[in-house]
Motif scaffolding. Structure first.
Motif, PDB file in Angstrom:
ATOM      1  N   ASN A  55      84.471  56.100 122.660  1.00 29.38           N
ATOM      2  CA  ASN A  55      85.763  56.038 121.980  1.00 29.38           C
ATOM      3  C   ASN A  55      86.282  57.416 121.571  1.00 29.38           C
ATOM      4  OD1 ASN A  55      83.596  56.103 120.243  1.00 29.38           O
ATOM      5  ND2 ASN A  55      84.445  54.664 118.769  1.00 29.38           N
ATOM      6  N   TYR A  56      85.385  58.390 121.367  1.00 27.56           N
ATOM      7  CA  TYR A  56      85.806  59.721 120.963  1.00 27.56           C
ATOM      8  C   TYR A  56      85.888  60.632 122.183  1.00 27.56           C
ATOM      9  CZ  TYR A  56      84.867  58.799 115.956  1.00 27.56           C
ATOM     10  OH  TYR A  56      84.877  58.316 114.681  1.00 27.56           O
ATOM     11  N   MET A  57      86.968  61.414 122.252  1.00 29.43           N
ATOM     12  CA  MET A  57      87.122  62.405 123.319  1.00 29.43           C
ATOM     13  C   MET A  57      87.668  63.698 122.739  1.00 29.43           C
ATOM     14  SD  MET A  57      88.347  60.191 126.634  1.00 29.43           S
ATOM     15  CE  MET A  57      87.906  61.500 127.795  1.00 29.43           C
ATOM     16  N   TYR A  58      87.373  64.826 123.416  1.00 31.15           N
ATOM     17  CA  TYR A  58      87.662  66.154 122.873  1.00 31.15           C
ATOM     18  C   TYR A  58      88.117  67.095 123.999  1.00 31.15           C
ATOM     19  CZ  TYR A  58      84.089  64.141 119.782  1.00 31.15           C
ATOM     20  OH  TYR A  58      83.339  63.299 118.992  1.00 31.15           O
ATOM     21  N   TRP A  59      88.910  68.072 123.611  1.00 29.07           N
ATOM     22  CA  TRP A  59      89.223  69.196 124.488  1.00 29.07           C
ATOM     23  C   TRP A  59      88.829  70.486 123.784  1.00 29.07           C
ATOM     24  CZ3 TRP A  59      90.135  69.692 129.422  1.00 29.07           C
ATOM     25  CH2 TRP A  59      90.681  68.622 130.147  1.00 29.07           C
ATOM     26  N   TYR A  60      88.070  71.338 124.527  1.00 29.36           N
ATOM     27  CA  TYR A  60      87.664  72.643 124.037  1.00 29.36           C
ATOM     28  C   TYR A  60      88.148  73.707 125.016  1.00 29.36           C
ATOM     29  CZ  TYR A  60      84.113  70.339 121.070  1.00 29.36           C
ATOM     30  OH  TYR A  60      83.453  69.572 120.140  1.00 29.36           O
ATOM     31  N   ARG A  61      88.270  74.927 124.522  1.00 29.34           N
ATOM     32  CA  ARG A  61      88.417  76.073 125.386  1.00 29.34           C
ATOM     33  C   ARG A  61      87.272  77.045 125.104  1.00 29.34           C
ATOM     34  NH1 ARG A  61      93.629  79.658 124.525  1.00 29.34           N
ATOM     35  NH2 ARG A  61      92.268  81.209 125.487  1.00 29.34           N
ATOM     36  N   GLN A  62      86.853  77.752 126.150  1.00 21.57           N
ATOM     37  CA  GLN A  62      85.750  78.697 126.014  1.00 21.57           C
ATOM     38  C   GLN A  62      86.173  80.018 126.624  1.00 21.57           C
ATOM     39  OE1 GLN A  62      82.051  77.957 128.253  1.00 21.57           O
ATOM     40  NE2 GLN A  62      80.888  78.518 126.416  1.00 21.57           N
ATOM     41  N   ASP A  63      86.208  81.039 125.794  1.00 17.48           N
ATOM     42  CA  ASP A  63      86.547  82.384 126.228  1.00 17.48           C
ATOM     43  C   ASP A  63      85.283  83.233 126.245  1.00 17.48           C
ATOM     44  OD1 ASP A  63      89.283  81.699 124.199  1.00 17.48           O
ATOM     45  OD2 ASP A  63      89.437  81.949 126.365  1.00 17.48           O
ATOM     46  N   PRO A  64      85.224  84.261 127.102  1.00 20.60           N
ATOM     47  CA  PRO A  64      84.006  85.081 127.239  1.00 20.60           C
ATOM     48  C   PRO A  64      83.520  85.611 125.890  1.00 20.60           C
ATOM     49  CG  PRO A  64      85.574  85.633 128.958  1.00 20.60           C
ATOM     50  CD  PRO A  64      86.301  84.699 128.018  1.00 20.60           C
ATOM     51  N   GLY A  65      82.243  85.410 125.612  1.00 17.91           N
ATOM     52  CA  GLY A  65      81.648  85.931 124.389  1.00 17.91           C
ATOM     53  C   GLY A  65      81.998  85.154 123.131  1.00 17.91           C
ATOM     54  N   MET A  66      82.736  84.070 123.302  1.00 17.65           N
ATOM     55  CA  MET A  66      83.150  83.281 122.140  1.00 17.65           C
ATOM     56  C   MET A  66      82.547  81.894 122.233  1.00 17.65           C
ATOM     57  SD  MET A  66      84.994  85.504 120.663  1.00 17.65           S
ATOM     58  CE  MET A  66      85.788  84.554 119.385  1.00 17.65           C
ATOM     59  N   GLY A  67      82.458  81.249 121.116  1.00 17.32           N
ATOM     60  CA  GLY A  67      81.983  79.875 121.118  1.00 17.32           C
ATOM     61  C   GLY A  67      83.074  78.931 121.596  1.00 17.32           C
ATOM     62  N   LEU A  68      82.714  77.702 121.786  1.00 19.82           N
ATOM     63  CA  LEU A  68      83.693  76.678 122.147  1.00 19.82           C
ATOM     64  C   LEU A  68      84.628  76.411 120.974  1.00 19.82           C
ATOM     65  CD1 LEU A  68      81.113  74.395 123.881  1.00 19.82           C
ATOM     66  CD2 LEU A  68      83.210  75.148 124.985  1.00 19.82           C
ATOM     67  N   LYS A  69      85.919  76.416 121.250  1.00 21.16           N
ATOM     68  CA  LYS A  69      86.919  76.163 120.217  1.00 21.16           C
ATOM     69  C   LYS A  69      87.596  74.825 120.497  1.00 21.16           C
ATOM     70  CE  LYS A  69      86.386  80.257 118.323  1.00 21.16           C
ATOM     71  NZ  LYS A  69      85.703  80.402 117.010  1.00 21.16           N
ATOM     72  N   LEU A  70      87.684  73.980 119.486  1.00 20.73           N
ATOM     73  CA  LEU A  70      88.271  72.655 119.646  1.00 20.73           C
ATOM     74  C   LEU A  70      89.797  72.744 119.650  1.00 20.73           C
ATOM     75  CD1 LEU A  70      87.671  69.579 119.792  1.00 20.73           C
ATOM     76  CD2 LEU A  70      87.864  69.566 117.294  1.00 20.73           C
ATOM     77  N   ILE A  71      90.419  72.152 120.664  1.00 26.24           N
ATOM     78  CA  ILE A  71      91.875  72.177 120.777  1.00 26.24           C
ATOM     79  C   ILE A  71      92.464  70.904 120.169  1.00 26.24           C
ATOM     80  CG2 ILE A  71      93.834  72.385 122.358  1.00 26.24           C
ATOM     81  CD1 ILE A  71      91.880  73.576 124.421  1.00 26.24           C
ATOM     82  N   TYR A  72      92.084  69.768 120.697  1.00 32.11           N
ATOM     83  CA  TYR A  72      92.489  68.462 120.207  1.00 32.11           C
ATOM     84  C   TYR A  72      91.339  67.490 120.361  1.00 32.11           C
ATOM     85  CZ  TYR A  72      97.593  69.019 119.642  1.00 32.11           C
ATOM     86  OH  TYR A  72      98.853  69.371 119.218  1.00 32.11           O
ATOM     87  N   TYR A  73      91.393  66.413 119.587  1.00 33.47           N
ATOM     88  CA  TYR A  73      90.426  65.358 119.775  1.00 33.47           C
ATOM     89  C   TYR A  73      91.078  64.001 119.517  1.00 33.47           C
ATOM     90  CZ  TYR A  73      89.770  65.117 114.673  1.00 33.47           C
ATOM     91  OH  TYR A  73      89.965  64.986 113.317  1.00 33.47           O
ATOM     92  N   SER A  74      90.365  62.961 119.937  1.00 35.90           N
ATOM     93  CA  SER A  74      90.892  61.605 119.804  1.00 35.90           C
ATOM     94  C   SER A  74      89.746  60.669 119.440  1.00 35.90           C
ATOM     95  CB  SER A  74      91.525  61.162 121.125  1.00 35.90           C
ATOM     96  OG  SER A  74      91.794  59.775 121.110  1.00 35.90           O
TER      97      SER A  74
END
Lengths: 111, 111
Positions: free
Chosen positions: A30-49
């Motif tokens: 039921n839960y879904m997520y979008w992350y972005r990952q940039d070099p040298g950075m952790g995963l950042k959450l964009i949106y979730y549901s």
């Protein structure tokens, strides 16, 4: 089970163009997520549901939009692409607040 | 605000040389601490979830431990195929399911 699938694998966009990143899961999560990952950075959450028809902003939502019309699909829309959106995007899903399972990612280059 | 710090940023080991990866965290209330492995060009792959201080979990050459302030991922007699980036994330108690990720530790194991 295919798990979490994402399309496309790679895309080049021109500045100002728009596109939709697709994400589908077949685990009935039921839960879904979008992350972005940039070099040298952790995963950042964009949106979730937390379920169909319910979405909420994460840490870095500006420049993105989402919708969740079904349990399986959670597309991410980029409007007016900018170089700062060059990144690798990962979709994930989970059953409630348990372990998140990730897709293979979409590599996006904005020129 | 939840925070996760992983150290060292990179670690180079000789095959068979055991070591540990550190994940320090601050969180208002721990819902779970998650370890993932990420190979180049792929999505994070789930390894372990730890829920309370003192808990330990093992999988092949990997053993994850948890205290109230940090988690360790111990790698015993590593092999070249253990080379990857290892991500740590925490989830906090509350109404949402968001995870806070560290920047990851890149492990390289030389034959």
């Amino acid at each position: 089970n295919a798990g979490v699938t994402q399309t496309p694998k790679f895309r080049i966009l021109k500045i100002g163009q728009s596109m939709t990143l697709q994400c589908t899961q077949d685990m009935n999560h039921n839960y879904m997520y979008w992350y972005r990952q940039d070099p040298g950075m952790g995963l950042k959450l964009i949106y979730y549901s937390v379920g169909a028809g319910i979405t909420d902003k994460g840490e870095v939502p500006n420049g993105y939009n989402v919708s969740r019309s079904t349990t399986e699909d959670f597309p991410l829309r980029l409007e007016l692409a900018a170089p700062s959106q060059t990144s690798v995007y990962f979709c994930a899903s989970s059953y409630r607040q348990e372990t998140q399972y990730f897709g293979p990612g979409t590599r996006l280059l904005v020129l | 605000e939840d925070q996760v710090t992983q150290s060292p940023e990179a670690l180079r080991l000789q095959e068979g040389e055991s070591s540990s990866l550190n994940c320090s965290y601050t969180v208002s209330g721990l819902r779970g601490l998650f370890w993932y492995r990420q190979d180049p060009g792929k999505g994070p792959e789930f390894l372990f979830t730890l829920y309370s201080a003192g808990e330990e979990k093992e999988k092949e050459r990997l053993k994850a431990t948890l205290t109230k302030k940090e988690s360790f991922l111990h790698i015993t007699a590593p092999k070249p195929e253990d080379s990857a980036t290892y991500l740590c994330a925490v989830g906090s108690t509350g109404a949402n399911s968001k995870l806070t990720f560290g920047k990851g530790i890149t492990l390289s194991v030389r034959p």
